[in-house]
Scaffold this motif. Structure first.
Motif, PDB file in Angstrom:
ATOM      1  N   LYS A 148      42.962  34.521  -7.873  1.00 59.65           N
ATOM      2  CA  LYS A 148      43.820  35.651  -7.507  1.00 59.65           C
ATOM      3  C   LYS A 148      45.284  35.230  -7.617  1.00 59.65           C
ATOM      4  O   LYS A 148      45.619  34.074  -7.343  1.00 59.65           O
ATOM      5  CB  LYS A 148      43.520  36.090  -6.059  1.00 59.65           C
ATOM      6  N   ARG A 149      46.151  36.214  -8.025  1.00 56.56           N
ATOM      7  CA  ARG A 149      47.585  35.903  -8.090  1.00 56.56           C
ATOM      8  C   ARG A 149      48.119  35.879  -6.670  1.00 56.56           C
ATOM      9  O   ARG A 149      47.862  36.799  -5.901  1.00 56.56           O
ATOM     10  CB  ARG A 149      48.299  36.985  -8.921  1.00 56.56           C
ATOM     11  N   ARG A 150      48.866  34.805  -6.321  1.00 53.99           N
ATOM     12  CA  ARG A 150      49.350  34.670  -4.930  1.00 53.99           C
ATOM     13  C   ARG A 150      50.575  35.558  -4.726  1.00 53.99           C
ATOM     14  O   ARG A 150      50.555  36.480  -3.956  1.00 53.99           O
ATOM     15  CB  ARG A 150      49.731  33.207  -4.653  1.00 53.99           C
ATOM     16  N   ALA A 151      51.660  35.260  -5.475  1.00 55.90           N
ATOM     17  CA  ALA A 151      52.903  36.031  -5.240  1.00 55.90           C
ATOM     18  C   ALA A 151      53.115  36.998  -6.388  1.00 55.90           C
ATOM     19  O   ALA A 151      52.664  36.771  -7.501  1.00 55.90           O
ATOM     20  CB  ALA A 151      54.078  35.052  -5.186  1.00 55.90           C
ATOM     21  N   ARG A 152      53.829  38.093  -6.127  1.00 56.65           N
ATOM     22  CA  ARG A 152      54.101  39.105  -7.160  1.00 56.65           C
ATOM     23  C   ARG A 152      54.805  38.470  -8.342  1.00 56.65           C
ATOM     24  O   ARG A 152      54.511  38.780  -9.486  1.00 56.65           O
ATOM     25  CB  ARG A 152      54.978  40.232  -6.577  1.00 56.65           C
ATOM     26  N   SER A 153      55.696  37.518  -8.059  1.00 57.90           N
ATOM     27  CA  SER A 153      56.520  36.934  -9.142  1.00 57.90           C
ATOM     28  C   SER A 153      55.737  35.873  -9.907  1.00 57.90           C
ATOM     29  O   SER A 153      56.148  35.454 -10.973  1.00 57.90           O
ATOM     30  CB  SER A 153      57.761  36.277  -8.515  1.00 57.90           C
ATOM     31  N   SER A 154      54.595  35.444  -9.357  1.00 57.43           N
ATOM     32  CA  SER A 154      53.876  34.349 -10.004  1.00 57.43           C
ATOM     33  C   SER A 154      53.319  34.778 -11.368  1.00 57.43           C
ATOM     34  O   SER A 154      53.022  35.956 -11.586  1.00 57.43           O
ATOM     35  CB  SER A 154      52.708  33.907  -9.103  1.00 57.43           C
ATOM     36  N   ARG A 155      53.206  33.806 -12.305  1.00 56.45           N
ATOM     37  CA  ARG A 155      52.592  34.110 -13.605  1.00 56.45           C
ATOM     38  C   ARG A 155      51.145  33.615 -13.619  1.00 56.45           C
ATOM     39  O   ARG A 155      50.419  33.811 -14.581  1.00 56.45           O
ATOM     40  CB  ARG A 155      53.365  33.402 -14.724  1.00 56.45           C
TER      41      ARG A 155
ATOM     42  N   THR B 228      46.124  39.649 -11.094  1.00 58.12           N
ATOM     43  CA  THR B 228      46.469  40.571  -9.991  1.00 58.12           C
ATOM     44  C   THR B 228      45.196  41.264  -9.494  1.00 58.12           C
ATOM     45  O   THR B 228      44.223  41.423 -10.259  1.00 58.12           O
ATOM     46  CB  THR B 228      47.434  41.674 -10.479  1.00 58.12           C
ATOM     47  N   LYS B 229      45.229  41.675  -8.220  1.00 55.64           N
ATOM     48  CA  LYS B 229      44.080  42.365  -7.619  1.00 55.64           C
ATOM     49  C   LYS B 229      43.770  43.630  -8.432  1.00 55.64           C
ATOM     50  O   LYS B 229      42.608  43.949  -8.689  1.00 55.64           O
ATOM     51  CB  LYS B 229      44.401  42.715  -6.157  1.00 55.64           C
ATOM     52  N   GLU B 230      44.859  44.293  -8.897  1.00 62.66           N
ATOM     53  CA  GLU B 230      44.692  45.536  -9.659  1.00 62.66           C
ATOM     54  C   GLU B 230      43.895  45.269 -10.946  1.00 62.66           C
ATOM     55  O   GLU B 230      42.955  45.990 -11.274  1.00 62.66           O
ATOM     56  CB  GLU B 230      46.084  46.075 -10.008  1.00 62.66           C
ATOM     57  N   ASP B 231      44.228  44.172 -11.659  1.00 65.42           N
ATOM     58  CA  ASP B 231      43.519  43.850 -12.907  1.00 65.42           C
ATOM     59  C   ASP B 231      42.066  43.454 -12.623  1.00 65.42           C
ATOM     60  O   ASP B 231      41.167  43.803 -13.392  1.00 65.42           O
ATOM     61  CB  ASP B 231      44.236  42.706 -13.653  1.00 65.42           C
TER      62      ASP B 231
END
Ligand SMILES: Nc1cc2c(nn1)-c1ccccc1CC2
Length: 293
Positions: free
Chosen positions: A45-52, A56-59
């Motif tokens: 899971k992606r931790r921070a919004r800015s992380s690459r 993402t939870k959405e994906d």
């Protein structure tokens, strides 16, 4: 399908790694209660919004929603989903025959009859998805798995719906993703993309199945993109000498720059190369089955 908050290791014995992607690892697993074998896809899971890093939870939800709402013999089945704070685990149907990519590597290229056996299944799964306005967006031999090695003729499953999207008709969708060798020109040009992008990839896959060569592959990514944008490919006699004109026409009708003019999956099922094929696969232990597709 709900995301179970339990620990997947309480219900499955996780064993060896059988595949991996950019943010996912796939491991063989055995359900403790039934001893049945599955494939567990661990997605970071992606931790921070800015992380690459991570997805993402959405994906992740998009991939789960698509897999949960499709049921087809040539599409990998999703059984259940577990979630922890760092990853989501998709418990998927196990396919043990390896990638079509590796099967092809061992043979260099396939006969037209063998290629048609695979394409009939790829087109059947893609027709099912496109009927539901679902684009896969990452079709390539690595994402086509053989059900098992010993069976004849080989059954295949489409895997990895990590880039798949349900395209709302009339709504514009743009995104830059996919694997350079297989992406359609409109993806490179960042124009609106949809189901025809998959049809382009099917044309590239068919070219590779019949020749072992990749039509647009250049020495680097930008050269590959140049070749795709210019639709710069040919049927080199060295590899296509014995290939029928019908097979070349089938490929040519997918590799068209304008997505609106490109052959659709539905129409390709009626193309004389696919429809007219009297396919028989020589198999050592039975009389020759003659398939009437
Ligand atoms: N990205 C990938 C990659 C893979 C798989 N799924 N997604 C997979 C699914 C079922 C059985 C085996 C595999 C290994 C490759």
């Amino acid at each position: 399908v709900q995301f179970r908050q339990d620990n997947v290791e309480d219900f499955y014995d996780i064993t060896e790694e059988i595949g991996s992607g950019q943010f996912a690892v796939v491991r063989k697993c055995v359900e403790k209660a039934t001893n049945k074998v599955f494939a567990a896809k661990f997605i970071k899971k992606r931790r921070a919004r800015s992380s690459r890093r991570g997805v993402t939870k959405e994906d992740i939800e998009r991939e789960v929603n698509i897999l949960s709402n499709v049921e087809h013999d040539n599409i990998l089945n999703l059984y259940e989903v577990f979630e922890s704070n760092s990853e989501v685990v998709l418990v998927l149907e196990m396919v043990a025959g390896g990638e079509l990519f590796d099967f092809l590597a061992e043979r260099e290229c396939l006969s037209e009859a063998e290629a048609i056996v695979f394409l009939n299944q790829i087109l059947s799964g893609m027709d099912y998805l496109h009927d539901r306005n679902i684009a896969h967006f990452d079709l390539k031999p690595e994402n086509i798995m053989l059900y098992n090695k010993c069976e004849d003729p080989h059954r295949i499953k489409l895997i990895d719906f990590g880039l798949a999207h349900q395209i709302e008709p009339g709504k514009e969708y743009k995104n830059m993703h996919g694997t350079p060798e297989f992406v359609a020109p409109e993806i490179i040009a960042f124009e609106s993309i949809g189901l025809p992008a998959d049809c382009w990839s099917i044309g590239v896959i068919t070219y590779i199945l019949l020749s072992g060569c990749s039509p647009f592959l250049g020495d680097d990514k930008s050269e590959t993109f140049e070749n795709i944008t210019r639709v710069d490919y040919d049927f080199d006699d060295e590899y296509f000498d014995g290939t029928s004109d019908l097979a070349k026409d089938f490929i040519q009708q997918f590799l068209i720059r304008d997505p609106r003019k490109r052959l659709t999956v539905k129409d390709s099922l009626s193309h004389p190369w696919i429809k007219g094929a009297e396919v028989s696969i020589p198999s050592w232990n039975t009389i020759e089955p003659v398939y009437q597709p």
